[in-house]
Design a protein around this motif. Structure first.
Motif, mmCIF file in Angstrom:
data_model
loop_
_atom_site.group_PDB
_atom_site.id
_atom_site.type_symbol
_atom_site.label_atom_id
_atom_site.label_comp_id
_atom_site.label_asym_id
_atom_site.label_seq_id
_atom_site.Cartn_x
_atom_site.Cartn_y
_atom_site.Cartn_z
ATOM 1 N N LEU A 1 0.851 -1.263 0.017
ATOM 2 C CA LEU A 1 0.124 0.068 0.068
ATOM 3 C C LEU A 1 0.818 1.012 -0.061
ATOM 4 O O LEU A 1 0.561 2.216 -0.914
ATOM 5 N N GLU A 2 1.924 1.323 0.587
ATOM 6 C CA GLU A 2 2.876 2.254 0.748
ATOM 7 C C GLU A 2 3.420 2.603 -0.655
ATOM 8 O O GLU A 2 3.508 3.742 -1.309
ATOM 9 N N GLY A 3 3.958 1.466 -1.184
ATOM 10 C CA GLY A 3 4.303 1.778 -2.446
ATOM 11 C C GLY A 3 3.284 2.146 -3.610
ATOM 12 O O GLY A 3 3.701 3.028 -4.550
ATOM 13 N N LEU A 4 2.042 1.679 -3.419
ATOM 14 C CA LEU A 4 1.053 2.394 -4.253
ATOM 15 C C LEU A 4 0.690 3.726 -4.109
ATOM 16 O O LEU A 4 0.668 4.482 -5.005
ATOM 17 N N PHE B 1 1.271 9.552 -5.586
ATOM 18 C CA PHE B 1 1.699 10.559 -5.134
ATOM 19 C C PHE B 1 2.610 11.355 -6.266
ATOM 20 O O PHE B 1 2.567 12.535 -6.536
ATOM 21 N N GLU B 2 3.630 10.608 -6.640
ATOM 22 C CA GLU B 2 4.603 10.887 -7.653
ATOM 23 C C GLU B 2 3.758 11.316 -9.014
ATOM 24 O O GLU B 2 4.032 12.224 -9.540
ATOM 25 N N SER B 3 2.944 10.236 -9.184
ATOM 26 C CA SER B 3 2.147 10.701 -10.813
ATOM 27 C C SER B 3 1.324 11.953 -10.503
ATOM 28 O O SER B 3 1.351 12.909 -11.425
ATOM 29 N N VAL B 4 0.825 12.277 -9.285
ATOM 30 C CA VAL B 4 -0.281 13.489 -9.006
ATOM 31 C C VAL B 4 0.607 14.549 -9.085
ATOM 32 O O VAL B 4 0.580 15.681 -9.657
ATOM 33 N N SER B 5 1.910 14.561 -8.369
ATOM 34 C CA SER B 5 2.944 15.508 -8.178
ATOM 35 C C SER B 5 3.533 15.902 -9.444
ATOM 36 O O SER B 5 3.536 16.979 -10.040
#
Length: 113
Positions: free
Chosen positions: A80-83, A88-92
């Motif tokens: 879940l943390e990886g997901l 987050f990286e994608s949205v960022s």
């Protein structure tokens, strides 16, 4: 509440019946009192040993089960943390691209004025 009273009466009757049965069994026992008491003590010790062994085995099984579930939970938490990090990286990245596009559009439009 009526069922509770009935259950209490049944349990009470069973306890009284067991006590009466045990008393009659001791009174009419074919052995002397000392021998009967030693049998009772020996039986109680045997039951205690069996109970301790069973309780120990159940505790070991429970500990193993909890350990396995904890490992599974840690694995799921890591997934879940990886997901979440990926999202987050994608949205960022998407926000940065949009912000840069807005800045470029504003800087291009400022020359038109």
């Amino acid at each position: 509440m009526v069922n509770s009273n009935n259950a209490g009466k049944i349990v009470g009757s069973l306890v009284v019946g067991a006590l009466v049965g045990a008393t009659l069994g001791v009174l009419f026992a074919p052995n002397k009192g000392t021998k009967t008491r030693s049998k009772i003590v020996g039986g109680a010790e045997g039951i205690t040993k069996k109970f301790k062994k069973k309780l120990s085995n159940e505790a070991k099984d429970f500990k193993k089960s909890v350990s396995n579930e904890a490992k599974l939970l840690k694995k799921k938490a890591a997934e879940l943390e990886g997901l979440v990090e990926g999202k987050f990286e994608s949205v960022s990245s998407s926000l940065k691209e949009k912000a840069n596009a807005l800045l470029e559009n504003n800087s291009d439009n400022s020359f038109l004025k």
